[in-house]
Design an enzyme around this catalytic site. Structure first.
Site, mmCIF file in Angstrom:
data_model
loop_
_atom_site.group_PDB
_atom_site.id
_atom_site.type_symbol
_atom_site.label_atom_id
_atom_site.label_comp_id
_atom_site.label_asym_id
_atom_site.label_seq_id
_atom_site.Cartn_x
_atom_site.Cartn_y
_atom_site.Cartn_z
ATOM 1 N N TYR A 49 11.176 9.975 -3.568
ATOM 2 C CA TYR A 49 9.573 9.789 -3.824
ATOM 3 C C TYR A 49 9.145 10.746 -5.019
ATOM 4 C CZ TYR A 49 9.380 7.853 1.086
ATOM 5 O OH TYR A 49 9.642 7.009 2.205
ATOM 6 N N HIS A 105 18.738 7.237 3.756
ATOM 7 C CA HIS A 105 17.462 6.190 3.268
ATOM 8 C C HIS A 105 17.815 4.695 3.446
ATOM 9 C CE1 HIS A 105 13.604 6.765 0.690
ATOM 10 N NE2 HIS A 105 13.481 6.020 1.654
HETATM 11 N N1 LIG Z 1 12.336 5.188 4.932
HETATM 12 C C1 LIG Z 1 11.897 4.040 4.268
HETATM 13 O O1 LIG Z 1 12.700 3.366 3.763
HETATM 14 C C2 LIG Z 1 10.430 4.070 4.149
HETATM 15 C C3 LIG Z 1 9.975 3.067 3.135
HETATM 16 C C4 LIG Z 1 8.475 2.881 3.103
HETATM 17 C C5 LIG Z 1 7.937 4.068 3.547
HETATM 18 N N2 LIG Z 1 8.407 5.037 4.281
HETATM 19 C C6 LIG Z 1 7.375 6.228 4.624
HETATM 20 O O2 LIG Z 1 6.524 5.518 5.570
HETATM 21 C C7 LIG Z 1 5.249 6.111 5.089
HETATM 22 C C8 LIG Z 1 3.988 5.108 5.300
HETATM 23 O O3 LIG Z 1 4.386 3.848 4.604
HETATM 24 P P1 LIG Z 1 3.952 3.149 3.236
HETATM 25 O O4 LIG Z 1 3.417 4.134 2.569
HETATM 26 O O5 LIG Z 1 4.772 1.977 2.872
HETATM 27 O O6 LIG Z 1 2.444 2.328 3.979
HETATM 28 P P2 LIG Z 1 1.252 2.387 5.105
HETATM 29 O O7 LIG Z 1 1.158 3.839 5.406
HETATM 30 O O8 LIG Z 1 1.704 1.136 6.014
HETATM 31 O O9 LIG Z 1 0.054 2.169 4.162
HETATM 32 C C9 LIG Z 1 -0.366 2.737 3.065
HETATM 33 C C10 LIG Z 1 -1.618 1.989 2.710
HETATM 34 O O10 LIG Z 1 -2.570 1.826 3.494
HETATM 35 C C11 LIG Z 1 -4.032 2.366 3.247
HETATM 36 N N3 LIG Z 1 -4.484 3.296 4.378
HETATM 37 C C12 LIG Z 1 -4.201 4.266 4.890
HETATM 38 N N4 LIG Z 1 -4.942 4.585 5.825
HETATM 39 C C13 LIG Z 1 -5.806 3.483 6.128
HETATM 40 C C14 LIG Z 1 -6.870 3.343 7.220
HETATM 41 N N5 LIG Z 1 -7.090 4.143 7.823
HETATM 42 N N6 LIG Z 1 -7.427 2.222 6.881
HETATM 43 C C15 LIG Z 1 -7.035 1.303 5.802
HETATM 44 N N7 LIG Z 1 -6.277 1.577 5.005
HETATM 45 C C16 LIG Z 1 -5.538 2.551 5.092
HETATM 46 C C17 LIG Z 1 -3.713 3.437 2.051
HETATM 47 O O11 LIG Z 1 -4.618 3.344 1.002
HETATM 48 P P3 LIG Z 1 -5.406 4.275 0.451
HETATM 49 O O12 LIG Z 1 -4.439 5.345 -0.118
HETATM 50 O O13 LIG Z 1 -6.439 3.858 -0.311
HETATM 51 O O14 LIG Z 1 -6.117 4.965 1.943
HETATM 52 C C18 LIG Z 1 -2.256 2.662 1.370
HETATM 53 O O15 LIG Z 1 -2.615 1.771 0.580
HETATM 54 C C19 LIG Z 1 5.374 6.435 3.690
HETATM 55 O O16 LIG Z 1 4.503 6.873 2.927
HETATM 56 C C20 LIG Z 1 6.966 7.051 3.805
HETATM 57 O O17 LIG Z 1 6.718 8.579 3.958
HETATM 58 C C21 LIG Z 1 9.589 5.266 4.621
#
Ligand SMILES: NC(=O)c1ccc[n+]([C@@H]2O[C@H](COP(=O)([O-])OP(=O)(O)OC[C@H]3O[C@@H](n4cnc5c(N)ncnc54)[C@H](OP(=O)(O)O)[C@@H]3O)[C@@H](O)[C@H]2O)c1
Length: 277
Positions: A49, A105
């Protein structure tokens, strides 16, 4: 806050802070300060990240002492020596000598060697818990042949469009705590504009995001929502003043269309790509 017990006697909060793509330091600082005030306890980062150094500096300079950190080793750093180097680099960047969770990961050909390294750090109590991300049953089966310690957690993409019910049940039977990445399905329109979901938000007087996050918590899966908006940082942890009825939970569960919003652990080209040094 609700906590889930792990098989090693530790526990983890039901909500952690996702920080993928938060590479802009002032934005990350603002999000982290708000999250700390809103009582988030767990930050989910990774070497991949590119924000470990910022996180270490922000925790120290802003005295965000309640935060515990999870990080991850990227597959291009798999193999015993490279994994050790990756871990030491993460600890240095994060300015800590102890992590709440360290993960592999993604699955890789040499996951087993890297897992041994994580086990060593766990035995030395440098990692409080160790886990994997994106491991499905066949990946866990392969790891179990050489592992001495079973993963405490498995972090996978799961949300109402990708419920993975059979696999979640399997993890629970194995006492491996499931953790949802992309728990908001990245605000995918198919979910966020769904009339039934919009109705539920109205019924419980919460946002669609809160309904979607509560779906996973209601089935004892930890969520790691990510946002750049301070208001949503607060909203995304404010999930414990309402309970979904059985009927409404089942409605959300029925939205499954096996849709990944990112890569799947069975995407062989992706797994090959991320192994490249
Ligand atoms: N282990 C892995 O391989 C892996 C892969 C992917 C992710 N992850 C982890 O999981 C975390 C979350 O997953 P992600 O980042 O893919 O996506 P997510 O949390 O499912 O979605 C993030 C998106 O949703 C929006 N959002 C956030 N809160 C909201 C709400 N209350 N209402 C409406 N929209 C909202 C955000 O936009 P705004 O910024 O405009 O609010 C952003 O565009 C990552 O940050 C990371 O730490 C791990």
């Amino acid at each position: 806050m609700k906590y889930f017990d792990l098989y090693n006697g530790n526990n983890l909060p039901a909500v952690g802070l996702g920080v993928y793509t938060l590479e802009n330091e002032p934005e990350l600082r603002k999000v982290m300060i708000t999250a700390h005030e809103a009582n988030y306890e767990l930050i989910d980062t990774a070497y991949f990240y590119k924000n470990e150094e910022f996180i270490g500096e922000i925790i120290q300079s802003e005295k965000l002492n309640k935060f515990k950190i999870a990080s991850k080793v990227w597959p291009s750093d798999f193999g015993a020596d490279a994994t050790k180097r990756s871990i030491e680099r993460s600890l240095k960047s994060l300015r800590t000598d102890c992590l709440e969770i360290m993960y592999l990961h993604w699955p890789g050909e040499d996951s087993e060697q890297s897992w041994k390294v994580l086990e060593d750090y766990y035995e030395q109590r440098i990692f409080k818990n160790i886990g994997v991300c994106n491991f499905y049953k066949h990946h866990l089966d392969k790891l179990s042949v050489t592992a001495n310690i079973k993963p405490h957690v498995d972090q996978i993409e799961t949300h109402p469009l990708l419920t993975l019910n059979n696999f979640i049940d399997y993890l629970k039977k194995e006492n491996i705590q499931p953790i949802a990445w992309s728990p908001l399905a990245r605000a995918n329109g198919e979910l966020f504009n769904d009339q039934a979901v919009l109705k539920l938000a109205k019924k419980y007087d919460v946002s669609v995001g809160q309904i979607v996050l509560k779906y996973n918590i209601a089935r004892d899966v930890i969520v790691l929502p990510r946002t750049t908006k301070e208001k949503r940082v607060i909203e995304n942890i404010d999930l414990f003043n309402f309970e979904l009825s059985k009927e409404d939970f089942e409605l959300l569960d029925s939205l499954n269309i096996d849709k990944h919003v990112s890569h799947s652990p069975d995407e062989t080209d992706w797994l090959k790509e991320i192994r490249k040094k």
